[in-house]
Scaffold this motif. Structure first.
Motif, mmCIF file in Angstrom:
data_model
loop_
_atom_site.group_PDB
_atom_site.id
_atom_site.type_symbol
_atom_site.label_atom_id
_atom_site.label_comp_id
_atom_site.label_asym_id
_atom_site.label_seq_id
_atom_site.Cartn_x
_atom_site.Cartn_y
_atom_site.Cartn_z
ATOM 1 N N TYR A 15 30.934 19.606 -20.084
ATOM 2 C CA TYR A 15 31.173 18.370 -19.258
ATOM 3 C C TYR A 15 31.345 17.119 -19.983
ATOM 4 O O TYR A 15 31.399 16.063 -19.593
ATOM 5 C CB TYR A 15 30.326 18.365 -17.946
ATOM 6 N N ILE A 16 30.769 17.393 -21.427
ATOM 7 C CA ILE A 16 30.532 16.222 -22.009
ATOM 8 C C ILE A 16 31.619 16.141 -23.016
ATOM 9 O O ILE A 16 32.200 14.860 -23.256
ATOM 10 C CB ILE A 16 29.195 16.268 -22.920
ATOM 11 N N ALA A 17 32.230 17.081 -23.815
ATOM 12 C CA ALA A 17 33.244 17.045 -24.689
ATOM 13 C C ALA A 17 34.238 18.181 -24.215
ATOM 14 O O ALA A 17 34.232 19.450 -25.078
ATOM 15 C CB ALA A 17 32.580 16.995 -26.056
ATOM 16 N N GLU A 18 35.152 17.979 -23.434
ATOM 17 C CA GLU A 18 36.007 18.956 -22.790
ATOM 18 C C GLU A 18 37.082 19.471 -24.053
ATOM 19 O O GLU A 18 37.049 20.821 -24.169
ATOM 20 C CB GLU A 18 36.792 18.399 -21.871
ATOM 21 N N GLU A 19 37.520 18.785 -24.907
ATOM 22 C CA GLU A 19 38.555 19.291 -25.861
ATOM 23 C C GLU A 19 37.704 20.019 -26.764
ATOM 24 O O GLU A 19 38.142 21.005 -27.343
ATOM 25 C CB GLU A 19 39.186 18.110 -26.390
ATOM 26 N N GLU A 20 36.538 19.540 -27.267
ATOM 27 C CA GLU A 20 35.797 20.396 -28.294
ATOM 28 C C GLU A 20 35.206 21.663 -27.616
ATOM 29 O O GLU A 20 34.985 22.554 -28.573
ATOM 30 C CB GLU A 20 34.612 19.522 -28.753
ATOM 31 N N THR A 21 34.990 21.613 -26.235
ATOM 32 C CA THR A 21 34.588 22.912 -25.706
ATOM 33 C C THR A 21 35.726 23.858 -25.915
ATOM 34 O O THR A 21 35.636 25.049 -26.096
ATOM 35 C CB THR A 21 34.084 22.612 -24.313
ATOM 36 N N LEU A 22 37.030 23.445 -25.469
ATOM 37 C CA LEU A 22 38.194 24.314 -25.437
ATOM 38 C C LEU A 22 38.285 24.725 -26.800
ATOM 39 O O LEU A 22 38.881 26.128 -27.350
ATOM 40 C CB LEU A 22 39.346 23.501 -25.062
ATOM 41 N N VAL A 23 38.124 24.000 -27.826
ATOM 42 C CA VAL A 23 38.462 24.412 -29.477
ATOM 43 C C VAL A 23 37.249 25.326 -29.616
ATOM 44 O O VAL A 23 37.816 26.377 -30.274
ATOM 45 C CB VAL A 23 38.091 23.184 -30.281
ATOM 46 N N ALA A 24 35.994 25.147 -29.064
ATOM 47 C CA ALA A 24 35.239 26.346 -29.450
ATOM 48 C C ALA A 24 35.496 27.623 -28.824
ATOM 49 O O ALA A 24 35.260 28.556 -29.376
ATOM 50 C CB ALA A 24 33.779 25.610 -29.030
ATOM 51 N N MET A 25 36.165 27.656 -27.606
ATOM 52 C CA MET A 25 36.544 28.859 -26.783
ATOM 53 C C MET A 25 37.502 29.508 -27.525
ATOM 54 O O MET A 25 37.624 30.683 -27.668
ATOM 55 C CB MET A 25 36.859 28.412 -25.460
ATOM 56 N N TYR A 26 38.596 28.609 -27.965
ATOM 57 C CA TYR A 26 39.716 29.255 -28.794
ATOM 58 C C TYR A 26 39.086 29.928 -30.125
ATOM 59 O O TYR A 26 39.537 31.000 -30.589
ATOM 60 C CB TYR A 26 40.438 28.206 -29.227
ATOM 61 N N LYS A 27 38.260 29.522 -30.789
ATOM 62 C CA LYS A 27 37.641 29.810 -32.155
ATOM 63 C C LYS A 27 36.804 31.215 -31.954
ATOM 64 O O LYS A 27 36.662 32.015 -32.528
ATOM 65 C CB LYS A 27 36.858 28.732 -32.812
ATOM 66 N N LEU A 28 35.956 31.353 -30.646
ATOM 67 C CA LEU A 28 35.385 32.444 -30.280
ATOM 68 C C LEU A 28 36.395 33.453 -30.212
ATOM 69 O O LEU A 28 35.988 34.798 -30.524
ATOM 70 C CB LEU A 28 34.459 32.050 -29.025
ATOM 71 N N ALA A 29 37.417 33.223 -29.407
ATOM 72 C CA ALA A 29 38.513 34.157 -29.363
ATOM 73 C C ALA A 29 38.942 34.683 -30.561
ATOM 74 O O ALA A 29 39.297 36.071 -30.771
ATOM 75 C CB ALA A 29 39.556 33.750 -28.399
ATOM 76 N N GLU A 30 39.250 33.706 -31.513
ATOM 77 C CA GLU A 30 39.847 33.927 -32.910
ATOM 78 C C GLU A 30 38.727 35.001 -33.421
ATOM 79 O O GLU A 30 39.185 36.013 -34.448
ATOM 80 C CB GLU A 30 39.793 32.856 -33.736
ATOM 81 N N ILE A 31 37.360 34.747 -33.571
ATOM 82 C CA ILE A 31 36.346 35.531 -34.170
ATOM 83 C C ILE A 31 36.455 36.910 -33.421
ATOM 84 O O ILE A 31 36.340 37.956 -34.315
ATOM 85 C CB ILE A 31 35.048 35.008 -34.063
ATOM 86 N N GLU A 32 36.648 37.170 -32.438
ATOM 87 C CA GLU A 32 36.723 38.450 -31.808
ATOM 88 C C GLU A 32 37.998 39.070 -32.385
ATOM 89 O O GLU A 32 38.102 40.322 -32.510
ATOM 90 C CB GLU A 32 36.855 38.258 -30.183
ATOM 91 N N TYR A 33 38.941 38.306 -32.522
ATOM 92 C CA TYR A 33 40.245 39.017 -33.040
ATOM 93 C C TYR A 33 40.208 39.367 -34.326
ATOM 94 O O TYR A 33 40.465 40.449 -34.859
ATOM 95 C CB TYR A 33 41.274 37.745 -32.840
ATOM 96 N N TYR A 34 39.538 38.566 -35.295
ATOM 97 C CA TYR A 34 38.967 38.788 -36.681
ATOM 98 C C TYR A 34 38.273 40.291 -36.512
ATOM 99 O O TYR A 34 38.331 40.903 -37.567
ATOM 100 C CB TYR A 34 38.455 37.574 -37.266
ATOM 101 N N SER A 35 37.451 40.337 -35.668
ATOM 102 C CA SER A 35 36.471 41.496 -35.805
ATOM 103 C C SER A 35 36.967 42.640 -34.993
ATOM 104 O O SER A 35 36.196 43.535 -35.209
ATOM 105 C CB SER A 35 35.061 40.916 -34.900
ATOM 106 N N GLY A 36 38.012 42.499 -34.812
ATOM 107 C CA GLY A 36 38.840 43.641 -34.327
ATOM 108 C C GLY A 36 38.662 44.040 -32.982
ATOM 109 O O GLY A 36 39.071 44.968 -32.367
ATOM 110 N N GLN A 37 38.169 43.052 -32.108
ATOM 111 C CA GLN A 37 37.897 43.030 -30.718
ATOM 112 C C GLN A 37 39.142 42.736 -29.939
ATOM 113 O O GLN A 37 39.354 41.745 -29.316
ATOM 114 C CB GLN A 37 36.604 42.453 -30.036
ATOM 115 N N ILE A 38 40.318 43.245 -30.022
ATOM 116 C CA ILE A 38 41.687 42.922 -29.890
ATOM 117 C C ILE A 38 41.659 42.548 -28.300
ATOM 118 O O ILE A 38 42.314 41.623 -27.765
ATOM 119 C CB ILE A 38 42.713 43.833 -30.282
ATOM 120 N N ASP A 39 41.465 43.533 -27.585
ATOM 121 C CA ASP A 39 41.509 43.458 -25.919
ATOM 122 C C ASP A 39 40.486 42.184 -25.636
ATOM 123 O O ASP A 39 41.058 41.501 -24.509
ATOM 124 C CB ASP A 39 40.859 44.767 -25.398
#
Length: 495
Positions: free
Chosen positions: A417-441
């Motif tokens: 609720y403080i930095a919405e755009e940065e929060t979305l970036v963080a969520m995207y990067k977490l999804a990328e880490i899952e992707y890089y780690s082979g957690q495709i689903d």
């Protein structure tokens, strides 16, 4: 029995007339609404037929007349409209109808008659402003710009106001390319409305060649010098920036600053704008002007930060810098942090130091230390979120995936609720880490969610990843190998 005839009231002729009039008005109103419904759907042919019938039945009704004009014009039936206007004109000899008549005659090649109609329009009331607006607008519609100019000029002598219609004239002079008269009228308008945005836009349109630029410069210089006019100095300074005479623009901004007792604010704005435009040399000169005023100046810390940031941009854009250049800028940021420890420029300076260490000196360790210090000492939550995301990015490029994941997780949980755009970036990067780690689903679910968030800068990135995964979901093992290779490429790029 004649005795009973008098027991019923007789209807008077006046009552009958009133009844007929009311009934006629009811029928006309109903018919007019039918015409409007056709017009709304774009069936101008049917609408015009109904409106014409109404007008023929009542040719003094302005509503019916306007409706006929509207639909006939939509159908380009200009010649057919002329006799209708002539009928209406018999009882409505005003500038509006005469002007319309002139327009229609001109469209049909009856130029002398059109000129006569416009002259008649002016003669209806030479002291009324609307008269000249009606005539000029009619002439503009037919692209008779010189005639419209003359109409407006005539109004000045007839009404006795030498500056009336300045705005309209300025636009017409732009159309015909008359930069001298155009400049005069633009400045007349500016003196009336004090709207710099309009004045600047119209002056830009007149800067057609060097001759025009020289003339505009002379006019602005003269106006800005008279009575130390602040408004004109702003316009003149803008103009000088437009023609890339930055040294003279800087001089004018210093004058403005002194006349307004701004204490450096106007010069700082000039410096910031110049820096954003890539005019680094003059920006640095302007920042130095404020810095030289000493530590008591209210804009000193902004100037110091702008100075350092401009130096950084300067060597970044040129791609021709040394380690010494980078360290010199870092020292300048450190001076701001030391002298103004709790200011926004100080916090920004810490972040810039981290960027310089990581992106220009390839010193991840020092960058991480700077960011950790910023995160621990900064009270601005949004800046902390930015710093955490950048720290996570450094961790990722150093293949410290778990550390990166911790940073992104903190942003996504604590700063929603403080930095919405940065929060979305963080969520995207977490999804990328899952992707890089082979957690495709798992990453697929998160990318799908992020791709649906409108007005977000990361939605397209998430959509691209989503498409990649869905197109290759039958080749899961190959996709995992590809994802791991992507991460390795990121790491190698920063080694």
């Amino acid at each position: 029995d004649h005795r009973y005839l008098h027991s019923f009231p007789t209807r008077r002729s006046s009552d009958l007339i009133s009844f007929n009039l009311a009934f006629t008005q009811y029928v006309e109103s109903d018919k007019y609404r039918l015409g409007e419904s056709f017009e709304r759907t774009g069936d101008y042919q049917s609408a015009s037929r109904i409106y014409k019938e109404l007008f023929q039945a009542n040719n003094r009704n302005k509503v019916f007349f306007d409706a006929v004009v509207r639909t006939y014009k939509a159908l380009n039936m200009y010649s057919d409209l002329i006799p209708i206007v002539e009928i209406y004109l018999k009882n409505n000899k005003n500038s509006e109808v005469y002007s319309l008549y002139g327009e229609l005659l001109w469209r049909n090649g009856k130029f002398n008659e059109a000129n006569n109609a416009w002259e008649e329009a002016v003669n209806t009331d030479k002291k009324e402003i609307k008269t000249y607006s009606d005539v000029a607008n009619s002439q503009i519609v037919t692209q008779q710009f010189e005639k419209a100019i003359q109409t407006y000029k005539t109004s000045r002598s007839n009404i006795g106001n030498p500056k009336i219609f300045s705005s309209e004239l300025s636009q017409l002079y732009i159309v015909v390319g008359d930069f001298k008269n155009g400049t005069i009228e633009i400045l007349n308008t500016f003196e009336e409305d004090n709207n710099p945005a309009i004045a600047q836009g119209r002056l830009s349109a007149l800067m057609l060649n060097q001759e025009a630029i020289v003339y505009i410069k002379e006019m602005l210089q003269k106006k800005s010098s008279s009575n130390n006019s602040i408004n004109y100095k702003f316009i003149y300074a803008w103009f000088l920036r437009e023609i890339k005479d930055f040294e003279q623009a800087f001089k004018i901004y210093k004058d403005i600053d002194e006349l307004t007792n701004s204490g450096g604010r106007e010069v700082l704005n000039f410096a910031n704008n110049s820096s954003r435009d890539g005019q680094y040399s003059i920006a640095i000169k302007a920042y130095n002007y404020i810095i030289d005023k000493g530590k008591d100046n209210p804009y000193i810390h902004n100037a110091l930060y702008g100075y350092a940031k401009t130096l950084e941009q300067k060597f970044s854009d040129s791609a021709n810098y040394t380690q010494k250049d980078v360290l010199s800028v870092i020292d300048r940021y450190r001076y701001i942090i030391k002298e103004f420890p709790n200011s926004t420029p100080a916090y920004d300076g810490k972040f810039r130091i981290a960027v310089l260490y990581f992106e220009y000196l390839s010193d991840s360790k020092s960058a991480i230390e700077e960011l950790k210090d910023l995160i621990n000492t900064n009270r601005n939550k949004k800046q902390v979120a930015i710093a955490l995301n950048y720290l996570a990015n450094i961790y990722t490029t150093n293949n410290l995936v778990e550390e990166a994941k911790d940073c992104y997780s903190k942003v996504s949980k604590d700063f929603a609720y403080i930095a919405e755009e940065e929060t979305l970036v963080a969520m995207y990067k977490l999804a990328e880490i899952e992707y890089y780690s082979g957690q495709i689903d798992s990453s697929l679910v998160h990318f799908r969610y992020l791709s649906k968030i409108s007005n977000s800068s990361i939605a397209n990135d998430a959509l691209n990843k989503l498409i990649l995964i869905e197109q290759n979901k039958k080749e899961t093992e190959a996709l995992k190998i590809f994802a791991k290779a992507e991460l390795n490429e990121i790491v190698r790029a920063h080694v």
